[in-house]
Motif scaffolding. Structure first.
Motif, short mmCIF file in Angstrom:
data_model
loop_
_atom_site.label_atom_id
_atom_site.label_comp_id
_atom_site.label_asym_id
_atom_site.label_seq_id
_atom_site.Cartn_x
_atom_site.Cartn_y
_atom_site.Cartn_z
N GLU A 29 0.85 -1.20 0.00
CA GLU A 29 0.00 0.00 0.00
C GLU A 29 0.88 1.25 0.00
O GLU A 29 1.83 1.36 0.78
N GLU A 30 0.57 2.18 -0.89
CA GLU A 30 1.28 3.46 -0.89
C GLU A 30 0.73 4.28 0.28
O GLU A 30 -0.47 4.51 0.38
N VAL A 31 1.63 4.69 1.16
CA VAL A 31 1.22 5.41 2.37
C VAL A 31 2.02 6.70 2.46
O VAL A 31 3.03 6.77 3.15
N PRO A 32 1.56 7.74 1.77
CA PRO A 32 2.26 9.03 1.87
C PRO A 32 1.99 9.68 3.22
O PRO A 32 0.97 9.41 3.86
N SER A 33 2.91 10.50 3.66
CA SER A 33 2.69 11.23 4.90
C SER A 33 1.56 12.24 4.68
O SER A 33 1.55 12.96 3.68
N PRO A 34 0.60 12.30 5.60
CA PRO A 34 -0.50 13.26 5.43
C PRO A 34 -0.16 14.67 5.95
O PRO A 34 -1.04 15.42 6.33
N THR A 35 1.11 15.04 5.92
CA THR A 35 1.53 16.34 6.44
C THR A 35 0.78 17.48 5.76
O THR A 35 0.35 18.42 6.42
N PHE A 36 0.59 17.40 4.45
CA PHE A 36 -0.07 18.50 3.74
C PHE A 36 -1.56 18.27 3.54
O PHE A 36 -2.34 19.20 3.51
N THR A 37 -1.96 17.00 3.41
CA THR A 37 -3.38 16.70 3.23
C THR A 37 -4.10 16.60 4.57
O THR A 37 -5.32 16.60 4.62
N LEU A 38 -3.36 16.47 5.65
CA LEU A 38 -3.84 16.34 7.04
C LEU A 38 -4.40 14.96 7.36
O LEU A 38 -4.30 14.51 8.49
N VAL A 39 -5.02 14.29 6.39
CA VAL A 39 -5.58 12.96 6.66
C VAL A 39 -5.60 12.13 5.38
O VAL A 39 -5.79 12.67 4.29
#
Length: 154
Positions: free
Chosen positions: A54-64
């Motif tokens: 699963e691609e799991v980007p950091s939600p730093t900019f999307t928040l969630v």
């Protein structure tokens, strides 16, 4: 309970083991300094609940980020940029807990409005290298399933 994490692989194994303990309405709250390994632990949890690739980007900019798992849906929140606890609920924290579980980075931004059924995990940097230490405290329903003074098995 304190867990020594000598490297990134140990952090990922801990994340996978913790994912197995989660149920609907429960949260994992990750705190620690920048670069401590919160995102590594969260990524491993998401992959354990969904698929290993699963691609799991950091939600730093999307928040969630929301993920559908076979056993349990999970939402990954990064609250670092929030200015008010209400904002976490505006972006779907309540709904995430109704539909599955939540992984929350920077839970201190919730200022006392943390979910009752949760694991608090504080990750700290050990001296030198990539070693970390995780301090885990269980609350609510998770208290009877995690820890009990025994070393965590992973």
């Amino acid at each position: 309970m304190i867990v020594d994490l000598p490297d990134e692989a140990a952090t990922a194994r801990l994340g996978a083991a913790l994912a197995d303990t989660l149920g609907p309405g429960e949260a994992v709250c990750l705190s620690g300094p920048l670069g401590a390994g919160k995102s590594t632990l969260a990524r491993a949890m998401v992959r354990a609940l969904t698929t290993p690739d699963e691609e799991v980007p950091s939600p730093t900019f999307t928040l969630v980020q929301f993920y559908e798992g076979e056993r349990l849906n999970v939402a990954h929140f990064d609250l670092y940029r929030l200015s008010s606890p209400d904002e976490a609920y505006e972006i779907g924290l309540d709904e995430a807990l109704e539909d599955g579980a939540a992984i929350i980075e920077w839970p201190e931004r919730l200022a006392g409005r943390l979910p009752g059924d949760r694991l608090d995990i504080e990750i700290s940097l050990a001296s030198g290298g990539e070693a970390r230490q995780a301090r885990i405290a269980a609350h609510g329903a998770l208290k009877s399933r995690v820890g009990r003074g025994r070393p965590f098995e992973f």
